[in-house]
Design a protein around this motif. Sequence first.
Motif, PDB file in Angstrom:
ATOM      1  N   UNK A 122       0.783  -1.229   0.000  1.00 32.07           N
ATOM      2  CA  UNK A 122       0.000   0.000   0.000  1.00 32.07           C
ATOM      3  C   UNK A 122       0.820   1.287   0.000  1.00 32.07           C
ATOM      4  N   UNK A 123       2.101   1.243   0.340  1.00 34.66           N
ATOM      5  CA  UNK A 123       2.861   2.489   0.437  1.00 34.66           C
ATOM      6  C   UNK A 123       3.023   3.230  -0.890  1.00 34.66           C
ATOM      7  N   UNK A 124       3.204   2.544  -2.020  1.00 34.07           N
ATOM      8  CA  UNK A 124       3.259   3.298  -3.283  1.00 34.07           C
ATOM      9  C   UNK A 124       1.984   4.102  -3.550  1.00 34.07           C
ATOM     10  N   UNK A 125       0.849   3.639  -3.008  1.00 39.36           N
ATOM     11  CA  UNK A 125      -0.407   4.370  -3.127  1.00 39.36           C
ATOM     12  C   UNK A 125      -0.481   5.462  -2.065  1.00 39.36           C
ATOM     13  N   UNK A 138       1.353   8.561  -2.983  1.00 35.68           N
ATOM     14  CA  UNK A 138       0.864   9.289  -4.144  1.00 35.68           C
ATOM     15  C   UNK A 138       1.636   9.041  -5.417  1.00 35.68           C
ATOM     16  N   UNK A 139       2.561   8.084  -5.426  1.00 35.00           N
ATOM     17  CA  UNK A 139       3.276   7.758  -6.662  1.00 35.00           C
ATOM     18  C   UNK A 139       2.433   6.883  -7.579  1.00 35.00           C
ATOM     19  N   UNK A 140       1.530   6.086  -6.994  1.00 29.98           N
ATOM     20  CA  UNK A 140       0.604   5.256  -7.763  1.00 29.98           C
ATOM     21  C   UNK A 140      -0.804   5.757  -7.461  1.00 29.98           C
ATOM     22  N   UNK A 141      -1.516   6.192  -8.492  1.00 33.70           N
ATOM     23  CA  UNK A 141      -2.828   6.801  -8.305  1.00 33.70           C
ATOM     24  C   UNK A 141      -3.824   6.252  -9.324  1.00 33.70           C
ATOM     25  N   UNK A 142      -5.064   6.697  -9.215  1.00 35.01           N
ATOM     26  CA  UNK A 142      -6.082   6.373 -10.204  1.00 35.01           C
ATOM     27  C   UNK A 142      -6.336   4.884 -10.349  1.00 35.01           C
ATOM     28  N   UNK A 143      -6.534   4.454 -11.582  1.00 31.58           N
ATOM     29  CA  UNK A 143      -6.847   3.051 -11.845  1.00 31.58           C
ATOM     30  C   UNK A 143      -5.718   2.123 -11.429  1.00 31.58           C
ATOM     31  N   UNK A 144      -4.482   2.594 -11.555  1.00 28.17           N
ATOM     32  CA  UNK A 144      -3.344   1.767 -11.144  1.00 28.17           C
ATOM     33  C   UNK A 144      -3.392   1.493  -9.645  1.00 28.17           C
ATOM     34  N   UNK A 145      -3.825   2.487  -8.875  1.00 33.17           N
ATOM     35  CA  UNK A 145      -3.946   2.303  -7.431  1.00 33.17           C
ATOM     36  C   UNK A 145      -5.029   1.287  -7.107  1.00 33.17           C
ATOM     37  N   UNK A 187      -6.806   8.048   0.678  1.00 31.47           N
ATOM     38  CA  UNK A 187      -6.094   8.876  -0.296  1.00 31.47           C
ATOM     39  C   UNK A 187      -6.582   8.616  -1.701  1.00 31.47           C
ATOM     40  N   UNK A 188      -6.868   7.339  -1.992  1.00 31.39           N
ATOM     41  CA  UNK A 188      -7.289   6.928  -3.328  1.00 31.39           C
ATOM     42  C   UNK A 188      -8.797   7.032  -3.532  1.00 31.39           C
ATOM     43  N   UNK A 189      -9.524   7.488  -2.510  1.00 32.05           N
ATOM     44  CA  UNK A 189     -10.964   7.663  -2.640  1.00 32.05           C
ATOM     45  C   UNK A 189     -11.792   6.435  -2.319  1.00 32.05           C
ATOM     46  N   UNK A 190     -11.171   5.397  -1.742  1.00 31.45           N
ATOM     47  CA  UNK A 190     -11.908   4.178  -1.397  1.00 31.45           C
ATOM     48  C   UNK A 190     -12.374   4.279   0.054  1.00 31.45           C
ATOM     49  N   UNK A 191     -13.272   5.224   0.293  1.00 36.66           N
ATOM     50  CA  UNK A 191     -13.656   5.557   1.661  1.00 36.66           C
ATOM     51  C   UNK A 191     -14.448   4.440   2.334  1.00 36.66           C
ATOM     52  N   UNK A 192     -15.242   3.723   1.593  1.00 37.91           N
ATOM     53  CA  UNK A 192     -16.027   2.646   2.191  1.00 37.91           C
ATOM     54  C   UNK A 192     -15.121   1.542   2.732  1.00 37.91           C
ATOM     55  N   UNK A 193     -14.112   1.171   1.954  1.00 37.86           N
ATOM     56  CA  UNK A 193     -13.153   0.162   2.421  1.00 37.86           C
ATOM     57  C   UNK A 193     -12.380   0.681   3.625  1.00 37.86           C
TER      58      UNK A 193
END
Length: 357
Positions: A215-218, A221-228, A269-275
């Motif tokens: 999870x640290x690359x996410x 902020x180095x891995x974002x969006x669909x890649x995250x 950070x990635x917008x997955x607030x429910x998880x």
Amino acid sequence: MKRHTGQIRSHLVSDIESMARAIAGIQRETGEIPWSEGGKTDPWDHVESAMGLSVGGFYEEARRAYGWLSEIQLPDGAFWAAWRDGRPDERRKDANMTAYVAVGVFHHFLVTGDLAFLSRMWPTVAKAVDFAVSLQAPDGQIYWSMDENGKVAENALLTGSSSIFLSIRCGLAIASRLKQLKPKWEFALRKLGGAIAHRGHLFDESKNRYSMDWYYPILCGAVTGEAAHARFEAHWDEFVVPEWGVRCVSDRPWVTMAESSECILALSAAGRHEDAEKIFSWIRDSRYDDGFYWTGLTVPDSVIWPEERTSWTTAAVILAGDALNGWTAGADVFSHAFWEPARGHAAAETRERAVAG
């Protein structure tokens, strides 16, 4: 306590205050925050604990913590990797542990709007980030450490390099607010981000069993969006134990509150607030009566291990709570949206004006 966005949960606010008070209770007069009562101190976890103090409203204690780092900084900008009883305990200069002061200082500024503090800490931050950047390899990764004789350990850790990515970002954000130019840092950040996002073979693959490498690359902020999102999905079942939390290591029956909290930060950070909310609900009550959180819990026999009350674990839970509830503007440090060039800059200025007012 400054509130900026999100739905505040009043019962959690009182919890955060007691947690921050527990951290302040083991802080030494010098400002140093050890892992636990009588334990060692490392600069990275010291900073995380200071960030917990800032969120909890213990601003003077947080400033003392950063002041201690300024006092112990070495001439080349590095910090020794560990201290015990007021003396260096591990004479190794860790790039990640050194650079993380930039994240803490910028976080405290976002929480408080204290520009004088930012200016006062700038020399410490600048030297620390310079040291980390000096250990960058030609392909972009950051070598993890240097020994006391100046010999560099030429291997790179994905978690550490990811954390340094966020540190350089925060260093540049501080430089911008103080009208300082750091083009070398900007170049280093681009190279490092590319290595993290696209060249995983550059990093020590033996660490892949640790959830932090997941999870640290996410989180940084180095891995974002669909890649995250793809990265989360690829290893979710490997590290997440439903109703318990996040494993520290994939092949061990042990969930930890710090890894669970940091995963919450990455998800948020990635917008997955429910998880993120789901995992927080699993660890929400994993605490002692004095405000400290359990460090870890074995699965499925539910044994608290180890039994030490660790400052950095408690701070990690505080930061996760802030990310989910928006108690302070400091939560923006871990938000991908905050760092988007246009929207992030505008959001930063708006929130800083609100704090200052």
